[in-house]
Design an enzyme around this catalytic site. Structure first.
Site, PDB file in Angstrom:
ATOM      1  N   GLU A  99       0.796  -1.232   0.000  1.00 22.34           N
ATOM      2  CA  GLU A  99       0.000   0.000   0.000  1.00 22.34           C
ATOM      3  C   GLU A  99       0.828   1.281   0.000  1.00 22.34           C
ATOM      4  OE1 GLU A  99      -3.199  -0.275   2.839  1.00 22.34           O
ATOM      5  OE2 GLU A  99      -3.734  -2.269   2.129  1.00 22.34           O
ATOM      6  N   TYR A 158       3.448   2.032   1.878  1.00 20.92           N
ATOM      7  CA  TYR A 158       4.093   2.420   3.135  1.00 20.92           C
ATOM      8  C   TYR A 158       5.604   2.160   3.050  1.00 20.92           C
ATOM      9  CZ  TYR A 158      -0.607   2.921   5.071  1.00 20.92           C
ATOM     10  OH  TYR A 158      -1.899   3.340   5.312  1.00 20.92           O
ATOM     11  N   ARG A 170       2.371  -8.572   4.488  1.00 16.56           N
ATOM     12  CA  ARG A 170       1.405  -7.947   3.558  1.00 16.56           C
ATOM     13  C   ARG A 170       2.183  -7.518   2.336  1.00 16.56           C
ATOM     14  NH1 ARG A 170      -3.738  -4.865   3.977  1.00 16.56           N
ATOM     15  NH2 ARG A 170      -4.693  -5.684   2.086  1.00 16.56           N
ATOM     16  N   HIS A 207      -1.602   4.015  -1.888  1.00 23.89           N
ATOM     17  CA  HIS A 207      -2.650   5.000  -1.599  1.00 23.89           C
ATOM     18  C   HIS A 207      -2.687   6.116  -2.640  1.00 23.89           C
ATOM     19  CE1 HIS A 207      -4.061   3.226   2.016  1.00 23.89           C
ATOM     20  NE2 HIS A 207      -2.919   3.347   2.659  1.00 23.89           N
ATOM     21  N   GLN A 227     -18.107   5.403   2.890  1.00 24.95           N
ATOM     22  CA  GLN A 227     -18.582   6.685   3.423  1.00 24.95           C
ATOM     23  C   GLN A 227     -18.422   6.823   4.932  1.00 24.95           C
ATOM     24  OE1 GLN A 227     -22.462   7.825   1.992  1.00 24.95           O
ATOM     25  NE2 GLN A 227     -21.923   7.302  -0.085  1.00 24.95           N
TER      26      GLN A 227
END
Ligand code: SF4
Length: 671
Positions: A167, A169, A217, A255, A342
């Site tokens: 992701e 990081y 991960r 991201h 949301q």
């Protein structure tokens, strides 16, 4: 039911009865008062319902690992005193027969405040600042911090750790040439870039016994330019396995990637093919992730050999009992995560406590026990839109006798119409869930019925949940035959012409633009999604990306707003960029700071950038917001009938399904 999903599996020394992993999710609870007690309740409820393996949200490996060192006390794990706080979590989960891994996290340049640190100094796309290049000594220290954190996790009672290597990081930043252009032993080539995660795994494995699980991960595709190449990912995985990794949990996309990976527009299990390619290269279990939200999808991808296990995170916000219901063959009773983001991811990015649109009790379990009301009352709910449905469900769960009146022939209200928007079909799952709950709880549903006041006087309490109606535009000539409101357009989009102007560019306007620009080529398949967003299954280029294919819109569209704000500024953080990009790729014309003049048979007369023009369009769709629709309060008051108004009927300003369902459920639990 679901024989593949409920087939036992071993992960390291852990014997699991099913193949579902509750994936890491940042809840923000740890930062609240009594946060660890709240986390313990949150995880234990899901463990009790049949989960076998949970991964916590990421905890920082040192005080700077998540940015914001001033807030590090509860979100990092660096001392024995901090480890002691975690004991309540591990004990509560173990007491329910479930295992739990703690995720080790260092965000690197994804530091929202300062720009953070990374292997090379690069502008951080999240903070817009340059990150600081780590020195050799600092790198060694961060490796040692990971090992210390894992040791403390072991002391706290965790069954293992998950090392966050995806992701975008810090570990991912070491692996990818886009953020690592060092020439020393920590970069230079793929082997040098892999050294940092390998040293972390080797360090943890050397410090901890074989019966302490190490999950990694792994980013299968970075989905950014100059990300890792697929062959490098495979090579890294083999080396990590040799170093002691017991499980590969997978991730897709950084991201900052401009390809959606978790939103509703992503087809279900769209990336499981990538997990399958990894599974063929390693011998420890591989976990597929991203947009897996039903037991059918999960079982199918395991049966097809795409992965050994599935990771689901948000589906456990939506329904803590997902595992139990799946195993019992009650999949229609599952409150399905609709991938809207949301009330979960969008709130994380604005540093608010998270919950769930379809389950407002999520992350509030300790203050929202499920218990019967002291006295059962007779309750009438007027309106079977999201607020009315949620109120009726919650009240019936608590033992009240509920009658739900709906003037139309189906439940759902605006949700029913919204599921017609391309990419929003998941909303149908929410309606299916409410239908199932109406049956289970014995709610008397009276469709096509508007009660009279005399009938309502027979109830102890009446809930008015009659929703909203479209607001008119106020533009001169708005009664012209070309003009429709958004409800009319949603019901019959095929009757609209080839040139359409949309007045109002809030969420309703964007919904309408997506509906009207939808082409047959967007058939909802994984292949169509990959063509639209430029995802390369052949993995020839770094990052797994390729040029996008432009999709022709069947209509010429103008999306217009009065406000000077940039277009789409009010859309949610995690999905607004997707919606803007989709329209841009279809050559829709987006204009802000528009002054409307009038509408006539020639079209919409307006001023854009000071220039007066007439858009000669076939139709003008008004998406100018909503107004409360409440024909009841005055009549009920006149007859002294106790009642409460909720949702859009109470306040239409910025009403959405999150607020409507939350208000309904909140009232239901207090009656
Ligand atoms: Fe899923 Fe939406 Fe709930 Fe988040 S808020 S868990 S995306 S349904």
């Amino acid at each position: 039911m679901y024989p593949s999903l409920f087939q036992p599996i071993r992960v390291g020394h852990l014997a699991l009865k099913n193949r579902i992993l509750m994936g890491s999710m940042h809840t923000g609870l740890e930062d609240q008062a009594q946060g660890f007690e709240k986390l313990a309740v949150f995880y234990a409820e899901r463990a009790r319902e049949g989960l076998q393996l949970i991964v916590t949200g990421g905890f920082g490996v040192n005080t700077h690992a998540l940015g914001m060192p001033e807030n590090a006390e509860f979100s990092t794990l660096c001392t024995p005193e901090q480890a002691e706080r975690h004991r309540i979590i591990t004990q509560s989960v173990h007491a329910e027969g479930c295992h739990i891994l703690m995720q080790l996290l260092h965000v690197g340049r994804y530091d929202h405040g300062s720009g953070g640190v990374s292997p090379s100094s690069v502008i951080s796309k999240l903070s817009n600042r340059s990150s600081l290049e780590l020195s050799h000594e600092q790198i060694e220290q961060i490796i040692a911090d990971h090992v210390r954190c894992a040791l403390l996790a072991k002391d706290a009672g965790y069954d293992g750790v998950e090392i966050m290597g995806g992701e975008g990081y810090l570990i991912n930043q070491f692996l990818a040439p886009v953020t690592n252009f060092r020439e020393d032993g920590w970069g230079g080539d793929a082997q040098g870039r892999s050294r940092f995660p390998l040293r972390i795994v080797q360090g943890i494995r050397a410090a901890l016994p074989e019966n302490f699980v190490i999950s990694f991960r792994l980013s299968l595709m970075d989905l950014v330019e100059h990300g890792s190449h697929w062959l490098e990912v495979l090579d890294l995985a083999r080396q990590l396995e040799a170093a002691g990794v017991d499980l590969f949990n997978t991730s897709v996309g950084w991201h900052e990637a401009r390809i959606p990976t978790v939103a509703m527009v992503v087809p279900r299990a769209a990336f499981s093919w990538a997990a399958q390619q990894l599974k063929q290269a390693v011998s420890v279990p591989v976990v597929a992730s991203n947009r897996i939200n039903t037991p059918e999808v999960a079982d199918d991808l395991i049966a097809q050999g795409h992965a050994d296990m599935v990771a689901m995170a948000r589906p456990f916000l939506a329904d803590p009992a997902f595992v139990r219901k799946s195993q019992a063959g009650q999949s229609s009773a599952i409150n399905t995560c609709i991938a809207c983001n949301q009330a979960c991811l969008d709130r994380i990015f604005t540093r608010q406590p998270i919950s769930c649109l379809v389950n407002p009790r999520a992350c509030r379990e300790w203050e929202w026990p499920i218990k019967k009301a002291e006295k059962s009352i007779k309750l009438a709910v007027l309106g079977a839109g999201p607020a009315g449905l949620a109120c009726a469900r919650e009240a019936a769960e608590r033992g009240h006798r509920v009658t739900l009146f709906e003037p139309s022939i189906r439940i759902g209200g605006q949700l029913f119409l919204a599921q017609k928007i391309p990419g929003k079909q998941e909303l149908g799952e929410t309606l299916r869930y409410f239908e199932s709950e109406i049956q289970r709880l014995g709610i008397e549903l009276r469709l096509n019925t508007t009660p009279n006041v005399a009938l309502l006087a027979d109830f102890d309490h009446v809930v008015v949940a009659t929703g909203v109606v479209p607001r008119r535009s106020g533009i001169a000539g708005e009664n012209n035959a070309k003009v429709l409101d958004y409800m009319e357009a949603l019901r019959n989009p095929r009757f609209l012409g080839e040139r359409v102007a949309i007045v109002g560019a809030g969420p309703l306007g964007f919904d309408m633009a997506e509906l009207l620009s939808h082409s047959k080529a967007e058939d909802g398949s994984v292949a169509a999604f990959e063509r639209e967003w430029g995802i390369d299954q052949k993995r020839e280029l770094r990052g797994g990306i390729k040029p996008i294919e432009i999709i022709e819109s069947p209509r010429q569209l103008w999306l217009l707003q009065r406000s000077k704000l940039p277009m789409g500024k009010t859309l949610p953080t995690t999905t607004g960029w997707i919606r803007r990009n989709k329209l841009k790729n279809k050559s829709a014309r987006l204009f802000n700071d528009v002054k409307y003049i009038h509408i006539d048979d020639n079209g919409l007369h307006l001023r854009i950038g000071g220039e007066q023009r007439c858009l000669s369009v076939d139709n003008i769709v008004v998406c100018a917001g909503q107004e409360s629709h409440n024909p009841w309060s005055a009549r009920l008051e006149a007859h002294n009938i106790a009642h409460t108004v909720i949702g859009g009927a109470r306040d239409a300003h910025q009403i959405d399904a999150t607020r409507a369902i939350n208000e309904g459920a909140e009232l239901g639990r207090k009656l």
